[in-house]
Design a protein around this motif. Structure first.
Motif, PDB file in Angstrom:
ATOM      1  N   ALA A   1       0.830  -1.205   0.000  1.00  0.00           N
ATOM      2  CA  ALA A   1       0.000   0.000   0.000  1.00  0.00           C
ATOM      3  C   ALA A   1       0.868   1.260   0.000  1.00  0.00           C
ATOM      4  N   ALA A   2       1.928   1.274   0.795  1.00  0.00           N
ATOM      5  CA  ALA A   2       2.816   2.440   0.848  1.00  0.00           C
ATOM      6  C   ALA A   2       3.516   2.651  -0.497  1.00  0.00           C
ATOM      7  N   ALA A   3       3.969   1.568  -1.118  1.00  0.00           N
ATOM      8  CA  ALA A   3       4.628   1.669  -2.427  1.00  0.00           C
ATOM      9  C   ALA A   3       3.650   2.153  -3.496  1.00  0.00           C
ATOM     10  N   VAL A   4       2.425   1.638  -3.464  1.00  0.00           N
ATOM     11  CA  VAL A   4       1.398   2.082  -4.414  1.00  0.00           C
ATOM     12  C   VAL A   4       1.137   3.566  -4.228  1.00  0.00           C
ATOM     13  N   ARG A   5       0.942   3.980  -2.980  1.00  0.00           N
ATOM     14  CA  ARG A   5       0.643   5.387  -2.691  1.00  0.00           C
ATOM     15  C   ARG A   5       1.743   6.294  -3.248  1.00  0.00           C
ATOM     16  N   GLU A   6       2.996   5.985  -2.953  1.00  0.00           N
ATOM     17  CA  GLU A   6       4.109   6.824  -3.404  1.00  0.00           C
ATOM     18  C   GLU A   6       4.222   6.839  -4.923  1.00  0.00           C
ATOM     19  N   HIS A   7       4.062   5.671  -5.574  1.00  0.00           N
ATOM     20  CA  HIS A   7       4.190   5.609  -7.034  1.00  0.00           C
ATOM     21  C   HIS A   7       3.039   6.339  -7.731  1.00  0.00           C
ATOM     22  N   VAL A   8       1.834   6.214  -7.195  1.00  0.00           N
ATOM     23  CA  VAL A   8       0.679   6.913  -7.765  1.00  0.00           C
ATOM     24  C   VAL A   8       0.877   8.427  -7.642  1.00  0.00           C
ATOM     25  N   ILE A   9       1.296   8.885  -6.476  1.00  0.00           N
ATOM     26  CA  ILE A   9       1.531  10.317  -6.277  1.00  0.00           C
ATOM     27  C   ILE A   9       2.585  10.824  -7.258  1.00  0.00           C
ATOM     28  N   GLU A  10       3.706  10.118  -7.326  1.00  0.00           N
ATOM     29  CA  GLU A  10       4.800  10.537  -8.217  1.00  0.00           C
ATOM     30  C   GLU A  10       4.344  10.553  -9.670  1.00  0.00           C
ATOM     31  N   SER A  11       3.617   9.540 -10.097  1.00  0.00           N
ATOM     32  CA  SER A  11       3.176   9.444 -11.495  1.00  0.00           C
ATOM     33  C   SER A  11       2.189  10.544 -11.856  1.00  0.00           C
ATOM     34  N   ILE A  12       1.193  10.769 -11.007  1.00  0.00           N
ATOM     35  CA  ILE A  12       0.196  11.812 -11.295  1.00  0.00           C
ATOM     36  C   ILE A  12       0.843  13.183 -11.297  1.00  0.00           C
ATOM     37  N   GLU A  13       1.661  13.475 -10.296  1.00  0.00           N
ATOM     38  CA  GLU A  13       2.279  14.798 -10.225  1.00  0.00           C
ATOM     39  C   GLU A  13       3.221  15.035 -11.397  1.00  0.00           C
ATOM     40  N   ARG A  14       3.974  14.008 -11.795  1.00  0.00           N
ATOM     41  CA  ARG A  14       4.902  14.143 -12.916  1.00  0.00           C
ATOM     42  C   ARG A  14       4.159  14.323 -14.238  1.00  0.00           C
ATOM     43  N   MET A  15       3.095  13.553 -14.445  1.00  0.00           N
ATOM     44  CA  MET A  15       2.411  13.569 -15.736  1.00  0.00           C
ATOM     45  C   MET A  15       1.397  14.699 -15.881  1.00  0.00           C
ATOM     46  N   THR A  16       0.793  15.132 -14.795  1.00  0.00           N
ATOM     47  CA  THR A  16      -0.286  16.120 -14.910  1.00  0.00           C
ATOM     48  C   THR A  16       0.062  17.491 -14.356  1.00  0.00           C
ATOM     49  N   GLY A  17       1.018  17.565 -13.461  1.00  0.00           N
ATOM     50  CA  GLY A  17       1.322  18.831 -12.811  1.00  0.00           C
ATOM     51  C   GLY A  17       0.392  19.143 -11.653  1.00  0.00           C
TER      52      GLY A  17
END
Length: 164
Positions: A120-136
């Motif tokens: 869950a912690a890994a998913v949370r961090e990867h989702v945050i990083e991916s959304i912020e990187r791709m969408t701003g």
């Protein structure tokens, strides 16, 4: 998603992101969009885009078997069996997108034996990083619900029963 308060990194409590506009897509469905405004123009990002980014990012983490509840996974399997049916990468993902921020809810199925809290912690961090990187967009919250555990033996039992 519930209208619960959102926790931000500075531990203050704020409301979920506010919607900026609604538009109708070519299919007639209402689509939520957000705008990233600059002096040179605006960029709109639909909820579905953020949901797909989150769904794809979550599936990249080892230990995640699937996203969605049992009912949504059953409907997805039927949809996939129909010729031309495509998998729904946003299944099990719910998002609220505001002008500059978003919040995400994920429903996961974890592989048996995987450490659930670590997954869950890994998913949370990867989702945050991916959304912020791709969408701003700033991701203010990622809530995760582990709804099931996948046991490989279940797959073997099902395939054996189908042969009889």
């Amino acid at each position: 998603m519930a209208d619960s308060p959102v926790r931000t990194p500075d531990t203050t409590t704020t409301a979920r992101p506010e919607r900026t506009e609604r538009s109708t897509s070519g299919s007639g469905h209402l689509t939520e969009v957000t705008a990233l405004a600059t002096d040179r123009g605006r960029t709109s990002i639909a909820d579905g885009v953020v949901a797909k980014v989150a769904g794809l990012a979550a599936r990249e983490i080892p230990g995640v078997y699937a996203l969605g509840t049992g009912v949504s996974r059953a409907f997805a399997a039927m949809r996939k069996a129909v010729p031309g049916g495509r998998p729904d990468v946003a299944r099990g993902v719910s998002v609220e997108v505001g002008e500059k921020q978003c919040a995400v809810d994920l429903s996961l199925v974890v592989e048996y034996g995987a450490p659930i809290a670590e997954v869950a912690a890994a998913v949370r961090e990867h989702v945050i990083e991916s959304i912020e990187r791709m969408t701003g967009l700033e991701v203010v919250e990622v809530d995760i619900s582990v709804d099931d555990i996948h046991i490989e033996q279940d797959d073997e039992d099902t395939s054996t029963r189908n042969l009889e």
